[in-house]
Design a protein around this motif. Structure first.
Motif, short mmCIF file in Angstrom:
data_model
loop_
_atom_site.label_atom_id
_atom_site.label_comp_id
_atom_site.label_asym_id
_atom_site.label_seq_id
_atom_site.Cartn_x
_atom_site.Cartn_y
_atom_site.Cartn_z
N THR A 296 0.84 -1.20 0.00
CA THR A 296 0.00 0.00 0.00
C THR A 296 0.88 1.26 0.00
N PRO A 297 0.35 2.38 -0.47
CA PRO A 297 1.15 3.62 -0.51
C PRO A 297 1.58 4.10 0.87
N SER A 298 0.86 3.70 1.92
CA SER A 298 1.21 4.15 3.27
C SER A 298 2.26 3.27 3.94
N GLY A 299 2.74 2.25 3.23
CA GLY A 299 3.77 1.37 3.80
C GLY A 299 3.23 0.07 4.36
N GLY A 300 1.93 -0.15 4.26
CA GLY A 300 1.34 -1.38 4.76
C GLY A 300 1.36 -2.49 3.72
N ARG A 301 0.75 -3.59 4.08
CA ARG A 301 0.67 -4.74 3.17
C ARG A 301 -0.70 -5.39 3.28
#
Length: 286
Positions: free
Chosen positions: A130-135
């Protein structure tokens, strides 16, 4: 109307069609990760229609694998820059494990801890960054098991997308950036959810107490009736969300509407607020 980014819209449709070919039911999304088509019942007293009317605009209930219908959905929403993948639907019965890294949480570490504690290993499967650094970890579930959506119930930083929820598909453009497949996972199919993890995702059966639901419902009604000026819509929305999360939203909707009218809202305002709660209890992935 939203500004149309034709290049992004074309890419979103192409990615959505590819997903549909893999048996993943899709809907168009806006840059805000919300369903792109507005409800056709905004001004009607039918907040609980899930597509039976035949029109578009029912969120995840519009999701389809039929390429002609996918094209029609995107043609009706030319401002869409992404697509959502409905979870819990055949043939894959997708389960999304959403690992967040915002607000001081570390969903990756939390999932590793849960896996060690409950003795399971995640299989090789599709992973979306994800763009926020998540998965987002994609898993499949049994056809006879309903996995509910949840937020941080498994552990802080871990949200679950199940029946009635959706995941933002890879290739989608949002206000935060583009969702992308993790390197080395593009060729994979969603893998079966480990049994130990599946047991954690299924909520325990509630003991049967015939009077429990009416009492709980009455508490929500009383909460709405206690609203003062300036609180009425907020209290109604909160109570409706809790009702839908606990599986009594449709049953309680008429009583919530009546309670809201007694506090000073119009019937139209009350029904619109309850309809919003019904849609938003199945929140999009981060």
């Amino acid at each position: 109307m939203a500004t149309i980014d034709r290049h992004a819209a074309t890419l979103a449709l192409a990615h959505a069609l590819t997903a549909a070919e893999r048996g993943l039911p899709v809907i168009p999304l806006t840059r805000h990760k919300l369903p792109a088509l507005p409800s056709p019942h905004r001004d009607e007293a039918t907040p609980h229609c899930r597509g039976e009317c035949g029109r578009y605009g029912h969120g995840v209930h519009d999701a389809t694998c039929d390429p002609a219908r996918v094209r029609a959905l995107f043609a009706a929403a030319p401002w869409a820059t992404g697509y959502g993948i409905a979870c819990g639907r055949p043939p894959h019965h997708l389960i999304g494990i959403d690992l967040d890294t915002k607000s001081g949480t570390d969903g990756n570490a939390a999932l590793r801890h849960v896996a060690l504690e409950h003795l399971f290993t995640l299989p090789e499967t599709v992973v979306v960054l994800t763009p926020s650094g998540g998965r987002h970890i994609w898993l499949t579930g049994p056809s006879d098991t309903v996995i509910p959506n949840s937020a941080s119930r498994l552990a802080p930083g871990i949200d679950v997308r199940g029946s009635g929820g959706y995941l933002v598909g890879p290739g989608s453009l949002t206000n935060r950036g583009v969702y992308r497949l993790a390197p080395g996972t593009a060729h994979l199919a969603p893998a079966p959810c480990p049994r130990a993890l599946l047991r954690l995702l299924v909520p325990p059966a509630r003991p049967h107490h015939p009077a429990a639901r009416p009492r709980h419902g009455q508490a929500l009604i009383d909460f709405v009736l206690a609203a003062h000026t300036g609180q009425r819509n907020t209290r109604l929305f909160w109570a409706a969300c809790r009702a839908y999360e606990n599986g009594i939203g449709d049953t309680l909707a008429a009583r919530l509407t009546a309670a809201a009218i007694r506090t000073g809202l119009t019937e139209r305002e009350a029904r619109a607020t309850i309809a919003s709660a019904a849609r938003l209890t199945a929140t999009p992935s981060s």
